[in-house]
Design an enzyme around this catalytic site. Structure first.
Site, PDB file in Angstrom:
ATOM      1  N   LYS A 261      -1.071 -21.971  19.614  1.00 31.69           N
ATOM      2  CA  LYS A 261      -1.288 -22.931  20.797  1.00 31.69           C
ATOM      3  C   LYS A 261      -0.198 -22.483  22.051  1.00 31.69           C
ATOM      4  CE  LYS A 261      -3.761 -26.432  18.202  1.00 31.69           C
ATOM      5  NZ  LYS A 261      -3.562 -27.849  17.373  1.00 31.69           N
TER       6      LYS A 261
ATOM      7  N   GLN B 183       0.536 -32.373  16.954  1.00 31.34           N
ATOM      8  CA  GLN B 183      -0.129 -31.789  15.613  1.00 31.34           C
ATOM      9  C   GLN B 183      -0.346 -32.636  14.436  1.00 31.34           C
ATOM     10  OE1 GLN B 183      -1.436 -28.376  16.101  1.00 31.34           O
ATOM     11  NE2 GLN B 183      -2.421 -28.985  14.066  1.00 31.34           N
TER      12      GLN B 183
ATOM     13  N   ASP C 257      -6.365 -33.466  23.487  1.00 30.86           N
ATOM     14  CA  ASP C 257      -7.133 -33.306  22.204  1.00 30.86           C
ATOM     15  C   ASP C 257      -8.421 -33.868  22.271  1.00 30.86           C
ATOM     16  OD1 ASP C 257      -6.592 -31.468  20.343  1.00 30.86           O
ATOM     17  OD2 ASP C 257      -4.942 -32.700  19.255  1.00 30.86           O
TER      18      ASP C 257
END
Lengths: 296, 296
Positions: A52, A96, A119
């Site tokens: 990412k 994450q 997200d």
């Protein structure tokens, strides 16, 4: 024999568009910035985070890593998120997952400001999707929509069957595809569905997101259907050095003989997800700077 | 000939259970309280508000009315809601809609604390439904679920077709019925659906929520289906003194010859909605006092 929908190619196209957009934003004095939180030492998570950040670099998006030790407390993590929520230089916050045992993911998700939730995990964002006013669509559903859109697949009035009802994938895909603008007639199937093959074989568009290797077989597919395979499953394969290989939720070879268009695994939905995270980050920066959403 | 699912009877049953529950809560020192906001002079809204307050009275729930003039500003209304959010004696907040022109409903909805949003309108509550963790289900979908449950209709593995994809009714009903515990295979149909009658006539459970008078006809219904009619439409009827009568989205007389169970209009889903508002208010009081949700 079906044509492939290449997630590799489409995500590269999206990334290229986003790179241009970021260049233009910087000329306006806006530098999109993603905060990336990694707690603990999970090696798979470390790889995801690295990918990412690397894509951020490639697109000119600033990424700020926050690597926290395994023994981080809930309080410490929430405090960090509080600070990032209030830091005007940070546009998006990505934590994450999974978190180390003892930390409460769902509390963390709700702590991230909906305006920075790139997200798309905050229930408020799920609610806004349900109400037809999404700010951020979570990355996998968003990637599936982009694959359909960029392959010029008309969804309006089509029978779409979504296999799987998970919060993160099946449910939002179904909601979005049946909403205005997409206008599909959507059926959600799951483990309790009866006569599954009868239902799936009526689908003009079949989206598999159940996490069972090669579950969708030849007889479950309508002739000429579009098949989107969201599954990524590791199965044993002694011919490989690693002893395993990746397969989707669709038995690819046989499905390919019946579908008109199909996504491969790997190289299908997977590569789309990071591109959509980048798109959400760019849009977060735009929205926070009073600019309209980018219509990618 | 089908049997009727009587919303009148079922809502009376629920109200009776809630009345007992309120009595018990009061013995523990908890008095459920609903704040009811009415802005302006809309006569229909005044009737709805009066009915809600009366049901509160019947159940022993305290209702506190806030009747504001037509020229109330957004700022004044948001201020009132702010105060009610912070008033520990108020468990639920209901703002009767529609608001007078010039006031922003969607901002008001988002202003009401999700913990007091007994109407279940806040997008966060829609998101929690989508994620399988509802706090409050909005009153019409909740009423439909109760009708199915209390009529002992098994939904698991059944083909359920929802006609209509509105934020407030069709969408949450579809999401809830396909979620764990209900386990239906749900298809959402709408104005863009092709071959509608083919799809609806495969439905074991057919839920009509499109707002078109008597849209669902004999040939659209599967023999023996359960038919839930959410529509309430006023149509011309010169034989009536008022010149109109109420009908649902289902052509009742012909549907009755094919369905096994059917809800009438009026007297079907309608009376359930106030009962479910009361249930949400009681649950708000329980949750705010550290008690587990009532499983009605």
């Amino acid at each position: 024999m079906s044509k492939l929908i290449s997630g590799k190619m489409l995500s590269a196209q999206i990334n290229k568009e986003l790179r241009n957009e970021v260049t233009q934003l910087k000329e306006k004095g806006v530098e999109p910035c993603l905060a990336v939180i990694l707690v603990g030492d999970d090696p798979a998570s470390a790889v995801y985070v690295r990918n990412k950040k690397r894509t951020c670099d490639e697109l000119g998006i600033k990424s700020v890593g926050h690597d926290l030790p395994e023994n981080t407390t809930q309080y410490q993590l929430e405090n960090l998120i509080h600070d990032l929520n209030n830091d005007p230089s940070v546009n998006g916050i990505l934590n994450q997952f999974p978190l180390p045992i003892g930390l409460d993911e769902s509390k963390i998700i709700r702590k991230i400001s909906p305006e920075k939730d790139v997200d798309g995990l905050n229930p408020l964002n799920a609610g806004l999707i349900a109400m037809g006013q999404p700010i951020f669509i979570s990355c996998t559903p968003y990637g599936v929509l982009q694959m359909l859109k960029r392959s010029n697949i008309s969804t309006s009035g089509k029978n779409t069957v979504v296999l799987g009802r998970s919060n993160l994938v099946g449910r939002p895909i179904a909601t979005l595809l049946s909403s205005k603008g997409w206008d599909s007639t959507v059926t959600v199937c799951h483990s309790r569905t009866k006569n599954l093959a009868v239902i799936t074989s009526q689908a003009d568009i079949l989206i598999a997101a159940i996490g069972i290797p090669e579950f969708v077989t030849f007889d479950m597919i309508k002739e000429g259907a579009v098949v989107i395979d969201v599954g990524i499953n590791s199965i044993e394969d002694k011919s490989k050095k690693s002893g395993t290989r990746l397969v989707g939720d669709v038995a690819f070879e046989e499905a390919q003989r019946k579908a008109s268009l199909i996504t491969p695994v790997p190289g299908g939905v997977g590569p789309m997800t990071i591109a959509m995270l980048m798109a959400n980050t760019v849009n977060a920066a735009r929205l926070q700077n009073g600019l309209p959403r980018l219509n990618i």
